[in-house]
Design an enzyme around this catalytic site. Structure first.
Site, mmCIF file in Angstrom:
data_model
loop_
_atom_site.group_PDB
_atom_site.id
_atom_site.type_symbol
_atom_site.label_atom_id
_atom_site.label_comp_id
_atom_site.label_asym_id
_atom_site.label_seq_id
_atom_site.Cartn_x
_atom_site.Cartn_y
_atom_site.Cartn_z
ATOM 1 N N ASN A 227 34.538 51.575 44.801
ATOM 2 C CA ASN A 227 35.793 52.235 44.414
ATOM 3 C C ASN A 227 35.515 53.461 43.558
ATOM 4 O O ASN A 227 36.145 54.508 43.727
ATOM 5 C CB ASN A 227 36.655 51.272 43.590
ATOM 6 N N HIS A 232 40.035 54.530 45.304
ATOM 7 C CA HIS A 232 40.766 53.304 45.544
ATOM 8 C C HIS A 232 41.294 53.211 46.969
ATOM 9 O O HIS A 232 41.289 52.161 47.596
ATOM 10 C CB HIS A 232 41.928 53.244 44.540
ATOM 11 N N ASP A 236 40.728 50.410 49.659
ATOM 12 C CA ASP A 236 41.765 49.648 50.373
ATOM 13 C C ASP A 236 41.448 49.552 51.868
ATOM 14 O O ASP A 236 41.659 48.520 52.504
ATOM 15 C CB ASP A 236 43.139 50.322 50.207
ATOM 16 N N GLU A 262 39.124 41.508 45.601
ATOM 17 C CA GLU A 262 38.270 41.702 46.791
ATOM 18 C C GLU A 262 37.635 40.380 47.179
ATOM 19 O O GLU A 262 36.509 40.332 47.650
ATOM 20 C CB GLU A 262 37.192 42.777 46.543
HETATM 21 P P1 GH3 Z 1 30.281 41.702 42.554
HETATM 22 O O1 GH3 Z 1 29.282 42.084 43.586
HETATM 23 O O2 GH3 Z 1 29.666 40.940 41.448
HETATM 24 O O3 GH3 Z 1 31.431 40.984 43.167
HETATM 25 O O4 GH3 Z 1 30.792 43.069 41.912
HETATM 26 P P2 GH3 Z 1 32.195 43.749 42.108
HETATM 27 O O5 GH3 Z 1 32.101 45.116 41.606
HETATM 28 O O6 GH3 Z 1 32.620 43.592 43.528
HETATM 29 O O7 GH3 Z 1 33.118 42.823 41.236
HETATM 30 P P3 GH3 Z 1 34.086 43.166 40.029
HETATM 31 O O8 GH3 Z 1 34.857 41.901 39.815
HETATM 32 O O9 GH3 Z 1 33.328 43.743 38.882
HETATM 33 O O10 GH3 Z 1 35.051 44.286 40.568
HETATM 34 C C1 GH3 Z 1 35.985 44.039 41.556
HETATM 35 C C2 GH3 Z 1 36.590 45.345 41.936
HETATM 36 O O11 GH3 Z 1 37.520 45.189 42.989
HETATM 37 C C3 GH3 Z 1 37.321 46.008 40.793
HETATM 38 C C4 GH3 Z 1 38.643 46.439 41.381
HETATM 39 O O12 GH3 Z 1 38.858 47.790 41.140
HETATM 40 C C5 GH3 Z 1 38.474 46.203 42.873
HETATM 41 N N1 GH3 Z 1 39.724 45.828 43.507
HETATM 42 C C6 GH3 Z 1 40.450 44.709 43.292
HETATM 43 N N2 GH3 Z 1 41.580 44.747 44.037
HETATM 44 C C7 GH3 Z 1 41.577 45.924 44.706
HETATM 45 C C8 GH3 Z 1 42.479 46.547 45.635
HETATM 46 O O13 GH3 Z 1 43.533 46.025 45.987
HETATM 47 N N3 GH3 Z 1 42.123 47.758 46.144
HETATM 48 C C9 GH3 Z 1 40.946 48.373 45.780
HETATM 49 N N4 GH3 Z 1 40.648 49.540 46.338
HETATM 50 N N5 GH3 Z 1 40.103 47.809 44.906
HETATM 51 C C10 GH3 Z 1 40.398 46.602 44.385
HETATM 52 MG MG MG Z 2 32.980 41.669 44.270
HETATM 53 MG MG MG Z 3 35.524 39.300 42.896
#
Ligand code: GH3
Ligand code: MG
Ligand code: MG
Length: 351
Positions: A227, A232, A236, A262
């Site tokens: 992201n 973002h 998505d 995610e």
């Molecule tokens: P890991 O490999 O440990 O899972 O690292 P990660 O970065 O995937 O995990 P982390 O929980 O640190 O971050 C999750 C990210 O997912 C942060 C947030 O911005 C993104 N995210 C959550 N929901 C959405 C969404 O609806 N749309 C987008 N584009 N991003 C999202």
């Molecule tokens: Mg993740």
């Molecule tokens: Mg997660």
């Protein structure tokens, strides 16, 4: 909650409520954005609601309602209120339609009864000696009454036809509202609420039938970084892509949902965790082997990887224990370097 709000904003006290909300926002230094204003209407109208308690909690910690926090509050508390309102409205319309049909039928019955009485009277009159002139009058009465009843039958038919289409429309509308309530808007997979319900249902079924049940989690790797790099919106696009691969591999009775952010959850009724690994691996490999392109610029986004964890239900256990084990298996995949699948049993035997 929103029912009262709706009634309240359409009453003479509405201006007082609006003033109170705005004054309270100003006093607390909350910007009067449309979303904050909507939250605050609920807040001042229902100081003991869950939303109000949550706002109080945030404010009492010395924090404020930023745009992000406001959006989270709205997502957690407002759609439910809106949805209940939509369901109620559809119900009211349906009731109104049924009441109006019942009235039309009653009217038709009344005029049929009246027709019966006219026929009986004419019959009685015919039994006595009738003069030719009176006979003519009787026939005229009879045909007028017949015409009247025919007309009313026709309008009842038309009314019933209209009503049948209206009821179909309302039923479809209710069905749509119900679908929206259980669907994740971004990925079109089932949402968290639908997953929670399905988890209860499948665990109960597995407990009763003794059939196995597997639960898997899939989480996109380093998605925050993705992201940050690509924005973002492109994030998505990736979420939708991963969801589409998962949906394709989990036809009913399998069940897939967006668990949150995610992370995706899948239920596999009547399947062993060990047998589900191959499906999870197929999903993982398919996602990682595809080179994604940014839709707007056609730039190469590189490969996306996912980690998975799966666990099997132990009949009779608390379903939270199952969720915990699947989550631990996912965490083990992350810990071991991501882009892999772990069966909870492997951790148990390694421990
Ligand atoms: P890991 O490999 O440990 O899972 O690292 P990660 O970065 O995937 O995990 P982390 O929980 O640190 O971050 C999750 C990210 O997912 C942060 C947030 O911005 C993104 N995210 C959550 N929901 C959405 C969404 O609806 N749309 C987008 N584009 N991003 C999202
Ligand atoms: Mg993740
Ligand atoms: Mg997660």
């Amino acid at each position: 909650m929103s029912e009262d709000i709706d009634a309240a904003v359409r009453s003479p006290e509405a201006y007082d409520l609006a003033r109170t909300a705005l004054e309270d926002m100003e006093r607390r230094g909350i910007w009067p954005t449309p979303l904050n204003y909507e939250l605050w209407l609920h807040f001042v109208a229902h100081p003991s609601s869950l939303l109000a308690q949550e706002i109080e909690r945030i404010l009492s910690q010395g924090s404020t309602i930023t745009d992000d926090v406001g959006e989270e509050l709205a997502a957690a508390f407002l759609p439910k209120a809106k949805l209940n309102e939509q369901i109620r409205d559809a119900g009211v319309q349906l009731n109104r339609e049924l009441a109006s049909v019942a009235l039309a039928i009653k009217q038709a019955q009344a005029s049929n009864e009246q027709y019966g009485e006219t026929l009986a009277t004419v019959g009685r009159d015919l039994e006595s000696d009738v003069a030719p002139l009176t006979l003519k009058e009787l026939v005229a009465t009879l045909s007028a009454a017949t015409r009247q009843v025919q007309q009313e039958t026709r309008s009842l038919e038309i009314r019933l036809d209209e009503s049948a289409s209206e009821v179909t429309r309302l039923r479809e509308h209710l069905e749509q509202v119900r679908r929206d309530a259980t669907t994740d808007a971004l990925t079109k997979l089932a949402n968290r609420k639908a997953f929670d319900d399905e988890l209860v249902r499948t665990c109960t079924e597995a407990s009763e039938s003794g059939e196995p049940l597997a639960l898997a989690f899939i989480d996109i790797d380093h998605f925050k970084r993705f992201n940050d790099n690509w924005g973002h919106q492109t994030g998505d696009q990736v979420l939708r892509y991963v969801a589409s691969v998962i949906a394709r591999m989990t036809p009913a009775p399998r069940f897939a949902a967006r668990f949150g952010g995610e992370e995706f959850a899948m239920l596999f009724p009547c399947e062993r965790a060990a047998d589900v690994i191959s499906t999870l691996e197929e999903i993982r490999i398919e996602v990682s082997s595809r080179t994604l392109k940014r839709r707007s610029t056609n730039e190469d986004l590189g490969a996306i990887t996912v980690s998975a964890g799966v666990a099997e239900y132990v009949p009779g256990e608390d379903m939270h224990a199952l969720v915990e084990r699947a989550d631990e298996a996912l965490y083990a995949s992350k810990h071991a370097g991501r882009n892999r699948t772990t069966n909870a049993r492997e951790i148990a035997s390694a421990a």
